[in-house]
Scaffold this motif. Structure first.
Motif, mmCIF file in Angstrom:
data_model
loop_
_atom_site.group_PDB
_atom_site.id
_atom_site.type_symbol
_atom_site.label_atom_id
_atom_site.label_comp_id
_atom_site.label_asym_id
_atom_site.label_seq_id
_atom_site.Cartn_x
_atom_site.Cartn_y
_atom_site.Cartn_z
ATOM 1 N N SER A 55 88.459 -67.376 52.088
ATOM 2 C CA SER A 55 87.071 -67.846 52.079
ATOM 3 C C SER A 55 86.126 -66.761 51.563
ATOM 4 O O SER A 55 85.235 -67.034 50.750
ATOM 5 N N SER A 56 86.328 -65.521 52.022
ATOM 6 C CA SER A 56 85.482 -64.406 51.571
ATOM 7 C C SER A 56 85.702 -64.121 50.089
ATOM 8 O O SER A 56 84.757 -63.770 49.369
ATOM 9 N N ALA A 103 91.573 -68.569 44.840
ATOM 10 C CA ALA A 103 90.284 -68.542 45.540
ATOM 11 C C ALA A 103 89.248 -67.710 44.800
ATOM 12 O O ALA A 103 88.046 -67.907 44.983
ATOM 13 N N GLU A 104 89.694 -66.758 43.974
ATOM 14 C CA GLU A 104 88.752 -65.998 43.163
ATOM 15 C C GLU A 104 88.042 -66.899 42.156
ATOM 16 O O GLU A 104 86.924 -66.616 41.735
ATOM 17 N N LEU A 105 88.691 -67.988 41.773
ATOM 18 C CA LEU A 105 88.162 -68.888 40.755
ATOM 19 C C LEU A 105 87.424 -70.076 41.347
ATOM 20 O O LEU A 105 86.446 -70.557 40.776
ATOM 21 N N VAL A 106 87.915 -70.589 42.493
ATOM 22 C CA VAL A 106 87.297 -71.773 43.093
ATOM 23 C C VAL A 106 87.626 -71.804 44.581
ATOM 24 O O VAL A 106 88.698 -71.348 44.997
ATOM 25 N N ASP A 107 86.701 -72.313 45.370
ATOM 26 C CA ASP A 107 86.936 -72.423 46.802
ATOM 27 C C ASP A 107 88.016 -73.475 47.064
ATOM 28 O O ASP A 107 88.007 -74.549 46.454
ATOM 29 N N ILE A 108 88.939 -73.175 47.967
ATOM 30 C CA ILE A 108 90.051 -74.085 48.238
ATOM 31 C C ILE A 108 90.227 -74.280 49.734
ATOM 32 O O ILE A 108 89.846 -73.436 50.536
ATOM 33 N N SER A 109 90.816 -75.421 50.074
ATOM 34 C CA SER A 109 91.238 -75.703 51.446
ATOM 35 C C SER A 109 92.740 -75.916 51.425
ATOM 36 O O SER A 109 93.266 -76.577 50.525
ATOM 37 N N VAL A 110 93.428 -75.367 52.414
ATOM 38 C CA VAL A 110 94.890 -75.435 52.471
ATOM 39 C C VAL A 110 95.295 -76.209 53.724
ATOM 40 O O VAL A 110 94.866 -75.880 54.826
ATOM 41 N N VAL A 111 96.116 -77.226 53.515
ATOM 42 C CA VAL A 111 96.579 -78.072 54.621
ATOM 43 C C VAL A 111 98.103 -78.039 54.664
ATOM 44 O O VAL A 111 98.754 -78.344 53.647
ATOM 45 N N VAL A 169 96.828 -78.358 48.620
ATOM 46 C CA VAL A 169 95.657 -77.550 48.272
ATOM 47 C C VAL A 169 94.568 -78.462 47.706
ATOM 48 O O VAL A 169 94.824 -79.260 46.796
ATOM 49 N N PHE A 170 93.363 -78.328 48.258
ATOM 50 C CA PHE A 170 92.214 -79.099 47.794
ATOM 51 C C PHE A 170 91.139 -78.124 47.317
ATOM 52 O O PHE A 170 90.891 -77.102 47.951
ATOM 53 N N MET A 171 90.501 -78.424 46.197
ATOM 54 C CA MET A 171 89.455 -77.553 45.661
ATOM 55 C C MET A 171 88.087 -78.175 45.886
ATOM 56 O O MET A 171 87.954 -79.390 46.011
ATOM 57 N N GLY A 172 87.067 -77.313 45.910
ATOM 58 C CA GLY A 172 85.695 -77.796 46.018
ATOM 59 C C GLY A 172 85.464 -78.626 47.259
ATOM 60 O O GLY A 172 85.712 -78.215 48.386
ATOM 61 N N LYS A 173 84.998 -79.853 47.058
ATOM 62 C CA LYS A 173 84.651 -80.740 48.168
ATOM 63 C C LYS A 173 85.745 -81.762 48.451
ATOM 64 O O LYS A 173 85.461 -82.889 48.851
ATOM 65 N N GLY A 174 87.000 -81.367 48.235
ATOM 66 C CA GLY A 174 88.103 -82.224 48.631
ATOM 67 C C GLY A 174 88.913 -82.804 47.501
ATOM 68 O O GLY A 174 89.702 -83.726 47.710
ATOM 69 N N GLN A 175 88.772 -82.270 46.275
ATOM 70 C CA GLN A 175 89.550 -82.780 45.154
ATOM 71 C C GLN A 175 90.977 -82.236 45.225
ATOM 72 O O GLN A 175 91.175 -81.024 45.411
ATOM 73 N N ILE A 176 91.945 -83.105 45.048
ATOM 74 C CA ILE A 176 93.348 -82.703 45.184
ATOM 75 C C ILE A 176 93.750 -81.817 44.007
ATOM 76 O O ILE A 176 93.592 -82.183 42.848
ATOM 77 N N LEU A 177 94.300 -80.646 44.346
ATOM 78 C CA LEU A 177 94.811 -79.739 43.334
ATOM 79 C C LEU A 177 96.336 -79.669 43.393
ATOM 80 O O LEU A 177 97.013 -79.711 42.363
ATOM 81 N N THR A 206 82.439 -81.832 38.275
ATOM 82 C CA THR A 206 81.530 -80.703 38.053
ATOM 83 C C THR A 206 80.644 -80.436 39.260
ATOM 84 O O THR A 206 80.498 -79.289 39.698
ATOM 85 N N ASN A 207 80.068 -81.495 39.817
ATOM 86 C CA ASN A 207 79.143 -81.331 40.941
ATOM 87 C C ASN A 207 79.865 -81.127 42.271
ATOM 88 O O ASN A 207 79.215 -80.934 43.305
ATOM 89 N N GLN A 208 81.204 -81.202 42.247
ATOM 90 C CA GLN A 208 81.977 -81.031 43.477
ATOM 91 C C GLN A 208 82.566 -79.623 43.603
ATOM 92 O O GLN A 208 83.142 -79.293 44.634
ATOM 93 N N VAL A 209 82.430 -78.819 42.555
ATOM 94 C CA VAL A 209 83.013 -77.476 42.555
ATOM 95 C C VAL A 209 82.170 -76.548 43.426
ATOM 96 O O VAL A 209 80.949 -76.476 43.279
ATOM 97 N N THR A 210 82.830 -75.853 44.336
ATOM 98 C CA THR A 210 82.139 -74.867 45.185
ATOM 99 C C THR A 210 82.950 -73.585 45.211
ATOM 100 O O THR A 210 84.171 -73.603 45.099
ATOM 101 N N GLY A 211 82.267 -72.458 45.361
ATOM 102 C CA GLY A 211 82.931 -71.170 45.532
ATOM 103 C C GLY A 211 83.671 -70.702 44.299
ATOM 104 O O GLY A 211 83.984 -71.463 43.381
ATOM 105 N N GLY A 212 83.957 -69.409 44.276
ATOM 106 C CA GLY A 212 84.721 -68.819 43.191
ATOM 107 C C GLY A 212 83.888 -68.621 41.929
ATOM 108 O O GLY A 212 82.734 -69.040 41.834
ATOM 109 N N ALA A 213 84.500 -67.972 40.939
ATOM 110 C CA ALA A 213 83.807 -67.648 39.696
ATOM 111 C C ALA A 213 83.375 -68.895 38.934
ATOM 112 O O ALA A 213 82.346 -68.896 38.251
#
Length: 574
Positions: free
Chosen positions: A78-79, A212-220, A229-237, A273-280
């Motif tokens: 996250s950091s 995570a350096e590139l985009v915020d992710i959630s790991v389940v 792995v989900f990126m941004g606001k819940g998009q499946i990666l 595009t509007n769902q991307v959060t975190g990262g470069a």
């Protein structure tokens, strides 16, 4: 009894050998990125009943585990994402700040020198050299606008390239994680539930941190030690063993602007595009929307305001030969050049709009893009893209779209042809305006500094036919524009309008630098916390190396003692 001693000693040798090997593995990977310290977990073997009691039979190697804390690892990811966002934003914002605040390429000196030249020409309206200086400063001003707009374009090209590269890297990491899921699940199937493929798990965590350096992710967590792995606001990666691709494509209305999309293995694509959060990647998108686009649009609004206001007065004046003035500047929205309009690919055939700057409403020229949408009725909705506020327009006849209060229109006129419900247009009044503004007059005698007005003996004003070389009254009106609040609804001068750009970019850049420093501290704290739990400490490993070496030697000595006892027993029997 000797055989029991021998068996016990052998289990000790095996256990301490594995401990030495694991310690060696830790020392060898002390500088390996993402490596987690490993340890050998030992447990006593099942005891044996010998009549008088239970006798121990040695030690078992139960497992080789890595030092790992899920909470700290998640916090580190996250950091990492938060720092990647603000660091990229700060880096790019600094480039724009350097451009707008640099006196060698900034607009403030050029605007000041231009109006100084207007004043000099007005002081001596018959001076051809003074008029030539004015035309030269006009060319410099136009060139400066174009140069700065080009610099913004170069940064836009740079971030588009960065976005393509980052999308490819995200896709690559997603595929790597999916492949590691396969390997981990396979390895997991070869062991019991307690035994983990530590090095593979470390590789996957490293890939997640790099992602995570590139985009915020959630790991389940998923089955068989795999992860989703989900990126941004819940998009499946990543979904178990399958990875989606991240790609970029030009936006619907603007080919110079890229959207971020996710493509599934089946080829289905969706804009995120509007769902991307975190990262470069998020930092790049935020910079484009919050700094680059507004700065370029506001620069265009300054250029258009100067040109239109100057033209309005210049056209009412007369030149050295007594001829009425022409357009002093030319560019989009002035004369015959229209304001750029992007047309939806789904529009009906033959529908179109023509947009020009409104010479009677120049002070309301706005820096935002506008979306015109046609609904049943017909109904016309003009939405300000920057904040989604809107006004309703009506057709006043002949295709001219007007508002109930004309002053609410952003300094433009709209004429339409053949519009039908469902049509939409993106109007960009100022986005490229700075690159199109240029001088329209090259003949020094054509500069209209006179009014050709005079008073008769009764004090009644009349028009003078022919030249009035000493008349500078129109020039005084032109020079007065420098201090007139002609922008932002009549609240700012041209210098003030440009100064607002410098100020806003400077504030955003300064805030980004502060945020970057704060996030860097948090990231370093997270790295330290991870290192305390999972990192390899060479001093600690060296101490363990000595401990396990001595334990191994002691177990070997037990084998030697067992051998001596066995020989003594054979000797006694013989």
């Amino acid at each position: 009894m000797a055989s029991g001693m021998l068996g016990t000693a052998i289990t000790g040798l095996q256990a301490f050998q594995r401990s030495l090997e694991t310690t060696s593995h830790n020392i060898s990977n002390v500088n390996t990125e993402g490596y987690s310290r490993q340890r050998v977990d030992l447990a006593t073997k099942d005891e044996q009943m010998i009549g008088v009691g239970y006798l121990g039979t040695g030690v078992n190697v139960v497992n080789i585990t890595r030092s790992y804390d899920q909470f700290i690892t998640t916090q580190l990811r996250s950091s990492t994402a938060a720092f990647g966002d603000v660091d990229k934003y700060s880096e790019l914002a600094s480039q724009v700040d350097d451009i707008v605040a640099d006196p060698s390429v900034g607009m403030e000196p050029a605007i000041k020198n231009f109006f100084n030249a207007v004043n000099d020409a007005t002081d001596d309206p018959t001076s051809i050299p003074a008029r030539q200086v004015l035309l030269s400063e006009t060319e410099i001003l136009s060139s400066r606008f174009d140069t700065m707009n080009s610099r913004f374009g170069e940064i836009r090209d740079q971030i588009n390239t960065d976005m393509v590269v980052m999308a490819d890297e995200i896709t690559s990491f997603a595929k790597e994680i999916a492949n590691l899921n396969v390997q981990i699940a396979t390895a997991q199937g070869q062991a019991n539930a307690e035994q983990q493929p530590n090095d593979l798990l470390d590789k996957r965590d490293t890939a997640l941190n790099q992602l995570a350096e590139l985009v915020d992710i959630s790991v389940v967590p998923s089955n068989s030690n795999m992860i989703n792995v989900f990126m941004g606001k819940g998009q499946i990666l990543v979904l178990d063993t399958n990875a989606n691709a991240v790609i970029t494509k030009p936006t619907k209305f603007d080919p110079s602007k890229l959207d971020v999309l996710i493509r599934t293995p089946s080829g289905t694509e969706g804009i995120v595009t509007n769902q991307v959060t975190g990262g470069a990647l998020a930092g790049t998108l935020r910079f484009r929307d919050e700094v680059l686009d507004p700065a370029q649009q506001k620069l265009g609004s300054v250029a258009a305001s100067i040109a239109m206001e100057f033209n309005n007065i210049h056209e009412t004046g007369y030149d050295l030969d007594g001829v009425s003035g022409d357009l002093f500047f030319k560019g989009q929205g002035m004369g015959t050049e229209v304001i750029p309009v992007a047309v939806s690919t789904t529009n009906s055939t033959g529908s179109s709009i023509t947009v020009m700057f409104d010479k009677n409403n120049i002070k309301n020229i706005d820096s935002s893009d506008y979306m015109l949408e046609v609904s049943n009725g017909p109904s016309y909705k003009l939405t300000r893209v920057s904040d989604n506020s809107f006004i309703t327009l009506t057709d006043s006849g002949g295709g001219t779209l007007v508002a109930t209060d004309p002053a609410t229109l952003p300094g433009i006129t709209i004429n339409s042809t053949g519009l039908t419900a469902g049509d939409s247009f993106l109007i960009r009044p100022t986005f490229t305006a700075a690159s199109t503004i240029e001088q329209n007059i090259t003949d020094t005698r054509k500069v209209a500094l006179a009014t050709n007005k005079a008073l008769d003996s009764n004090g009644v004003e009349y028009d003078v036919k022919g030249p009035m070389p000493g008349d500078n009254r129109n020039g005084l009106l032109l020079a007065g524009l420098e201090s007139t609040q002609s922008m932002l609804g009549g609240t700012a001068t041209f210098q003030g309008g440009y100064g607002l750009i410098v100020s806003e970019v400077g504030v955003l850049t300064s805030s980004a630098k502060i945020a970057t420093a704060a996030q860097e501290t948090l990231l370093n704290n997270a790295k330290d916390a991870w290192g305390n739990v999972s990192g390899v400490n060479l001093d600690e490993e060296a101490a363990k190396l000595i401990q396990f070496q001595q334990s191994y030697q002691a177990a070997a000595q037990m084998i030697s003692v067992s051998n001596v006892l066995f020989d003594s027993l054979l000797g006694a029997v013989n």
